[in-house]
Design a protein around this motif. Structure first.
Motif, PDB file in Angstrom:
ATOM      1  N   CYS A 140      -7.655 -12.033  -7.484  1.00 52.81           N
ATOM      2  CA  CYS A 140      -7.471 -10.654  -7.931  1.00 52.81           C
ATOM      3  C   CYS A 140      -8.771 -10.085  -8.493  1.00 52.81           C
ATOM      4  N   GLU A 141      -9.533 -10.898  -9.170  1.00 61.58           N
ATOM      5  CA  GLU A 141     -10.803 -10.438  -9.747  1.00 61.58           C
ATOM      6  C   GLU A 141     -11.809 -10.078  -8.654  1.00 61.58           C
ATOM      7  N   ALA A 142     -11.709 -10.736  -7.507  1.00 61.35           N
ATOM      8  CA  ALA A 142     -12.636 -10.448  -6.402  1.00 61.35           C
ATOM      9  C   ALA A 142     -12.197  -9.251  -5.573  1.00 61.35           C
ATOM     10  N   PHE A 143     -10.942  -8.862  -5.692  1.00 57.21           N
ATOM     11  CA  PHE A 143     -10.399  -7.820  -4.825  1.00 57.21           C
ATOM     12  C   PHE A 143     -11.077  -6.457  -5.004  1.00 57.21           C
ATOM     13  N   CYS A 188       0.848  -1.192   0.000  1.00 62.66           N
ATOM     14  CA  CYS A 188       0.000   0.000   0.000  1.00 62.66           C
ATOM     15  C   CYS A 188       0.882   1.240   0.000  1.00 62.66           C
ATOM     16  N   PHE A 189       0.600   2.150  -0.920  1.00 64.13           N
ATOM     17  CA  PHE A 189       1.375   3.378  -1.044  1.00 64.13           C
ATOM     18  C   PHE A 189       0.388   4.534  -1.061  1.00 64.13           C
ATOM     19  N   HIS A 190       0.219   5.172   0.116  1.00 67.78           N
ATOM     20  CA  HIS A 190      -0.799   6.216   0.291  1.00 67.78           C
ATOM     21  C   HIS A 190      -2.174   5.655  -0.083  1.00 67.78           C
ATOM     22  N   ASP A 191      -2.798   6.154  -1.151  1.00 67.87           N
ATOM     23  CA  ASP A 191      -4.146   5.693  -1.494  1.00 67.87           C
ATOM     24  C   ASP A 191      -4.136   4.683  -2.641  1.00 67.87           C
ATOM     25  N   ASP A 192      -2.999   4.067  -2.914  1.00 70.67           N
ATOM     26  CA  ASP A 192      -2.885   3.017  -3.927  1.00 70.67           C
ATOM     27  C   ASP A 192      -2.707   1.673  -3.237  1.00 70.67           C
ATOM     28  N   PHE A 193      -3.557   0.704  -3.601  1.00 71.30           N
ATOM     29  CA  PHE A 193      -3.521  -0.631  -3.022  1.00 71.30           C
ATOM     30  C   PHE A 193      -3.159  -1.642  -4.110  1.00 71.30           C
ATOM     31  N   PHE A 194      -2.117  -2.426  -3.864  1.00 69.78           N
ATOM     32  CA  PHE A 194      -1.683  -3.458  -4.802  1.00 69.78           C
ATOM     33  C   PHE A 194      -1.785  -4.805  -4.098  1.00 69.78           C
ATOM     34  N   MET A 195      -2.601  -5.693  -4.670  1.00 65.71           N
ATOM     35  CA  MET A 195      -2.815  -7.012  -4.092  1.00 65.71           C
ATOM     36  C   MET A 195      -2.177  -8.057  -5.011  1.00 65.71           C
ATOM     37  N   PHE A 196      -1.465  -9.025  -4.431  1.00 63.00           N
ATOM     38  CA  PHE A 196      -0.711 -10.020  -5.181  1.00 63.00           C
ATOM     39  C   PHE A 196      -1.287 -11.410  -4.915  1.00 63.00           C
ATOM     40  N   SER A 197      -1.351 -12.226  -5.958  1.00 66.75           N
ATOM     41  CA  SER A 197      -1.863 -13.584  -5.783  1.00 66.75           C
ATOM     42  C   SER A 197      -1.358 -14.498  -6.899  1.00 66.75           C
ATOM     43  N   GLN A 198      -1.323 -15.771  -6.591  1.00 57.47           N
ATOM     44  CA  GLN A 198      -1.017 -16.774  -7.610  1.00 57.47           C
ATOM     45  C   GLN A 198      -2.271 -17.171  -8.381  1.00 57.47           C
ATOM     46  N   GLU A 219     -11.439   3.827 -13.255  1.00 59.29           N
ATOM     47  CA  GLU A 219     -10.564   4.060 -14.396  1.00 59.29           C
ATOM     48  C   GLU A 219      -9.120   3.645 -14.120  1.00 59.29           C
ATOM     49  N   LYS A 220      -8.768   3.540 -12.832  1.00 54.63           N
ATOM     50  CA  LYS A 220      -7.399   3.162 -12.483  1.00 54.63           C
ATOM     51  C   LYS A 220      -7.309   1.749 -11.905  1.00 54.63           C
ATOM     52  N   THR A 221      -8.416   1.030 -11.906  1.00 51.72           N
ATOM     53  CA  THR A 221      -8.408  -0.352 -11.432  1.00 51.72           C
ATOM     54  C   THR A 221      -7.936  -1.271 -12.553  1.00 51.72           C
ATOM     55  N   TRP A 222      -6.983  -2.139 -12.259  1.00 51.80           N
ATOM     56  CA  TRP A 222      -6.490  -3.065 -13.286  1.00 51.80           C
ATOM     57  C   TRP A 222      -5.953  -4.338 -12.652  1.00 51.80           C
ATOM     58  N   ILE A 223      -5.866  -5.396 -13.468  1.00 50.76           N
ATOM     59  CA  ILE A 223      -5.241  -6.659 -13.088  1.00 50.76           C
ATOM     60  C   ILE A 223      -4.230  -7.002 -14.165  1.00 50.76           C
ATOM     61  N   ARG A 224      -2.989  -7.310 -13.742  1.00 51.85           N
ATOM     62  CA  ARG A 224      -1.937  -7.653 -14.703  1.00 51.85           C
ATOM     63  C   ARG A 224      -1.162  -8.870 -14.205  1.00 51.85           C
ATOM     64  N   LYS A 225      -0.609  -9.567 -15.162  1.00 51.69           N
ATOM     65  CA  LYS A 225       0.241 -10.721 -14.848  1.00 51.69           C
ATOM     66  C   LYS A 225       1.698 -10.317 -15.079  1.00 51.69           C
ATOM     67  N   ASN A 226       2.529 -10.495 -14.034  1.00 47.75           N
ATOM     68  CA  ASN A 226       3.932 -10.126 -14.088  1.00 47.75           C
ATOM     69  C   ASN A 226       4.127  -8.728 -14.678  1.00 47.75           C
ATOM     70  N   PRO A 227       3.543  -7.723 -14.060  1.00 46.91           N
ATOM     71  CA  PRO A 227       3.631  -6.368 -14.636  1.00 46.91           C
ATOM     72  C   PRO A 227       5.054  -5.808 -14.559  1.00 46.91           C
ATOM     73  N   THR A 228       5.342  -4.863 -15.451  1.00 51.22           N
ATOM     74  CA  THR A 228       6.580  -4.120 -15.366  1.00 51.22           C
ATOM     75  C   THR A 228       6.462  -3.127 -14.219  1.00 51.22           C
ATOM     76  N   ILE A 229       7.361  -3.236 -13.260  1.00 51.49           N
ATOM     77  CA  ILE A 229       7.245  -2.457 -12.032  1.00 51.49           C
ATOM     78  C   ILE A 229       7.643  -0.988 -12.251  1.00 51.49           C
ATOM     79  N   LYS A 230       8.600  -0.746 -13.083  1.00 54.15           N
ATOM     80  CA  LYS A 230       9.097   0.617 -13.299  1.00 54.15           C
ATOM     81  C   LYS A 230       7.959   1.526 -13.771  1.00 54.15           C
ATOM     82  N   ASN A 231       7.809   2.668 -13.122  1.00 51.80           N
ATOM     83  CA  ASN A 231       6.786   3.668 -13.476  1.00 51.80           C
ATOM     84  C   ASN A 231       5.364   3.115 -13.400  1.00 51.80           C
ATOM     85  N   ILE A 232       5.127   2.182 -12.464  1.00 51.80           N
ATOM     86  CA  ILE A 232       3.812   1.570 -12.381  1.00 51.80           C
ATOM     87  C   ILE A 232       2.782   2.480 -11.710  1.00 51.80           C
TER      88      ILE A 232
END
Length: 248
Positions: A213-216, A198-208, A234-247
């Protein structure tokens, strides 16, 4: 409690700990302009606490956000409260799979680590207009839940201009950042069994598992609704192995 927070030895620690983080306030002063006479500075802080009235602020625009910077004396007051609350209040139990971070370096470190350890799927949920949307009545209830001293509660409400029925906190106050992060622990405490960054008001949830993730986002909408906030679809998304830089 106010006498304890603003006693001389505590204020000296605050000045030593934070003096390098300096930006001019509305009077153009930075920390170094206060000089080395700590007794003079501490006396000014203690007088200001007894007769605190919000402002003035230096208003600037950064990343399309309006930032309101208080003067140096007010920053010392706010940082003294922040340090006291960090040291004295037990927020929620720590968890090795949940990290709430405040700096970008820590954020990118844990994002990379968690993708490897808990991924490959990542779901991101952002709070829509977080600071402008905070309900003062809900925020006051939150403060009353962990601050027993009425004098400290009253000072916090005066610093943040809290009043029943209003919305929004000024960005730029150290106390705003500190307490807004703690306010979101109302959500974090329900996510203890999830791998989270969690980074301020951004929440990132990780799962196998993709379905977790779809239920989150549905879970987050329910939790945010409990404290009168909303997610930004508009900022909600699900990605597989995302590029972390500038995420962000």
């Amino acid at each position: 409690m106010l006498n304890e927070i603003f006693r001389t030895e505590n204020l000296i620690k605050v000045i030593d700990r934070h003096c390098k983080k300096s930006r001019p306030g509305p009077d153009g002063m930075v920390w170094s302009d206060l000089g080395r006479n700590e007794n003079t500075v501490i006396a000014a802080v203690q007088v200001r606490v007894e007769n605190f009235v919000p402002g003035p602020y230096l208003e600037i625009t950064c990343s399309r956000r309006k930032i309101f910077i208080p003067n140096v004396i007010d920053r010392i007051i706010q940082l003294a409260i922040c340090d006291f609350l960090e040291d004295r209040v037990t927020w929620i139990p720590s968890s090795p799979i949940r990290k709430r971070v405040t700096g970008e370096n820590s954020f990118y470190h844990y994002m990379s680590l968690f993708v490897r350890q808990h991924g490959p799927y990542v779901c991101h949920v952002d709070i829509k207009e977080f600071y402008p949307s905070i309900n003062h009545s809900t925020f006051i209830d939150f403060i009353q839940s962990f601050v027993d001293d009425s004098g400290l509660r009253d000072l916090i409400k005066r610093i943040l201009c809290l009043c029943v029925g209003a919305r929004g906190l000024l960005i730029g106050n150290p106390l705003t950042t500190c307490l807004a992060d703690k306010f979101l622990l109302n959500i974090d405490k329900h996510l203890i069994d999830m791998a989270m960054v969690c980074f301020h008001d951004d929440f990132f949830m990780f799962s196998q598992k993709l379905d977790r993730c779809e239920a989150f986002p549905v879970l987050m909408d329910r939790l945010l609704n409990n404290i009168d906030l909303r997610s930004n679809p508009e900022k909600t998304w699900i990605r597989k192995n995302p590029t972390i830089k500038n995420i962000l």
